[in-house]
Design an enzyme around this catalytic site. Structure first.
Site, PDB file in Angstrom:
ATOM      1  CG  HIS A 100      51.970 -56.317   8.316  1.00 41.43           C
ATOM      2  ND1 HIS A 100      51.758 -55.173   9.038  1.00 41.43           N
ATOM      3  CD2 HIS A 100      50.731 -56.799   8.016  1.00 41.43           C
ATOM      4  CE1 HIS A 100      50.462 -54.963   9.190  1.00 41.43           C
ATOM      5  NE2 HIS A 100      49.807 -55.932   8.559  1.00 41.43           N
ATOM      6  CG  HIS A 102      48.657 -59.648   4.764  1.00 37.25           C
ATOM      7  ND1 HIS A 102      47.983 -60.252   5.797  1.00 37.25           N
ATOM      8  CD2 HIS A 102      48.696 -58.325   5.074  1.00 37.25           C
ATOM      9  CE1 HIS A 102      47.618 -59.338   6.688  1.00 37.25           C
ATOM     10  NE2 HIS A 102      48.019 -58.153   6.280  1.00 37.25           N
TER      11      HIS A 102
HETATM   12  P1  5GP Z   1      46.735 -55.901   8.976  1.00 37.53           P
HETATM   13  O1  5GP Z   1      45.251 -55.864   9.052  1.00 37.53           O
HETATM   14  O2  5GP Z   1      47.382 -54.935   9.936  1.00 37.53           O
HETATM   15  O3  5GP Z   1      47.245 -55.771   7.564  1.00 37.53           O
HETATM   16  O4  5GP Z   1      47.148 -57.365   9.384  1.00 37.53           O
HETATM   17  C1  5GP Z   1      47.598 -57.732  10.642  1.00 37.53           C
HETATM   18  C2  5GP Z   1      47.650 -59.241  10.659  1.00 37.53           C
HETATM   19  O5  5GP Z   1      48.363 -59.645  11.808  1.00 37.53           O
HETATM   20  C3  5GP Z   1      46.264 -59.909  10.728  1.00 37.53           C
HETATM   21  O6  5GP Z   1      46.082 -60.717   9.577  1.00 37.53           O
HETATM   22  C4  5GP Z   1      46.313 -60.703  12.018  1.00 37.53           C
HETATM   23  O7  5GP Z   1      45.675 -61.954  11.924  1.00 37.53           O
HETATM   24  C5  5GP Z   1      47.794 -60.836  12.288  1.00 37.53           C
HETATM   25  N1  5GP Z   1      48.132 -60.910  13.694  1.00 37.53           N
HETATM   26  C6  5GP Z   1      47.716 -60.082  14.677  1.00 37.53           C
HETATM   27  N2  5GP Z   1      48.241 -60.426  15.852  1.00 37.53           N
HETATM   28  C7  5GP Z   1      49.036 -61.505  15.621  1.00 37.53           C
HETATM   29  C8  5GP Z   1      49.853 -62.314  16.463  1.00 37.53           C
HETATM   30  O8  5GP Z   1      49.968 -62.131  17.676  1.00 37.53           O
HETATM   31  N3  5GP Z   1      50.520 -63.334  15.865  1.00 37.53           N
HETATM   32  C9  5GP Z   1      50.440 -63.575  14.515  1.00 37.53           C
HETATM   33  N4  5GP Z   1      51.131 -64.596  14.029  1.00 37.53           N
HETATM   34  N5  5GP Z   1      49.669 -62.825  13.700  1.00 37.53           N
HETATM   35  C10 5GP Z   1      48.967 -61.799  14.245  1.00 37.53           C
END
Ligand code: 5GP
Length: 137
Positions: A100, A102
């Site tokens: 993903h 951001h």
């Molecule tokens: P990472 O730290 O893996 O790069 O980012 C994961 C992102 O997914 C985080 O910013 C977190 O807030 C988001 N996230 C986690 N669970 C959910 C969810 O159930 N729904 C949405 N919309 N975002 C999520």
């Protein structure tokens, strides 16, 4: 195949605020935004986990959407700039095991921390450059 919260969002089993969707890509608001409009762009394909194993076609589809959304999000949120960020693997901050990107709106004077920068010790820049070039071959 990765089974994560994002798989559930793709299948519609968990709610999300979708901002864009096509055959291969889904983009939705991050549930815990750094700033309003913080959006996650993901491949719908659940085979991959990170940049390291995403297919070229999924990567191209995702980044095409990221480029398009960056402008729309900056405009819609009246932001002063946009950060793009991708965490890959646990020690790089990845929590959800599905690729993903951001898209994070930034505002003049906001408190979101920037990267901290260092200086190479003499010769270390050449050493690391050569290691990267060797890894490519
Ligand atoms: P990472 O730290 O893996 O790069 O980012 C994961 C992102 O997914 C985080 O910013 C977190 O807030 C988001 N996230 C986690 N669970 C959910 C969810 O159930 N729904 C949405 N919309 N975002 C999520």
């Amino acid at each position: 195949m990765s089974e994560t919260v994002f798989s559930k969002i793709i299948r519609g089993e968990l709610p999300s605020h979708t901002v864009y969707e096509d055959e291969h890509v889904l983009a939705f608001l991050d549930i815990h935004p750094v700033s309003p409009g913080h959006t996650l762009v993901i491949p719908k394909n659940t085979d991959a986990h990170t940049i390291f194993d995403i297919s070229e076609s999924d990567w191209l589809a995702v980044t095409k959407v990221v480029r398009m959304l960056a402008s729309a999000i900056e405009k819609a949120t009246d932001a002063d700039g946009i950060n793009l960020m991708m965490n890959n693997r646990e020690h790089a901050g990845q929590v959800v095991d599905h690729p993903h990107i951001h898209i994070i709106p930034r505002f003049k004077g906001d408190t979101h921390p920037q990267w901290s920068h260092k200086t190479y010790k003499e010769g270390k820049d050449i050493e690391v450059r050569e290691k990267i070039k060797k890894a490519l071959s």
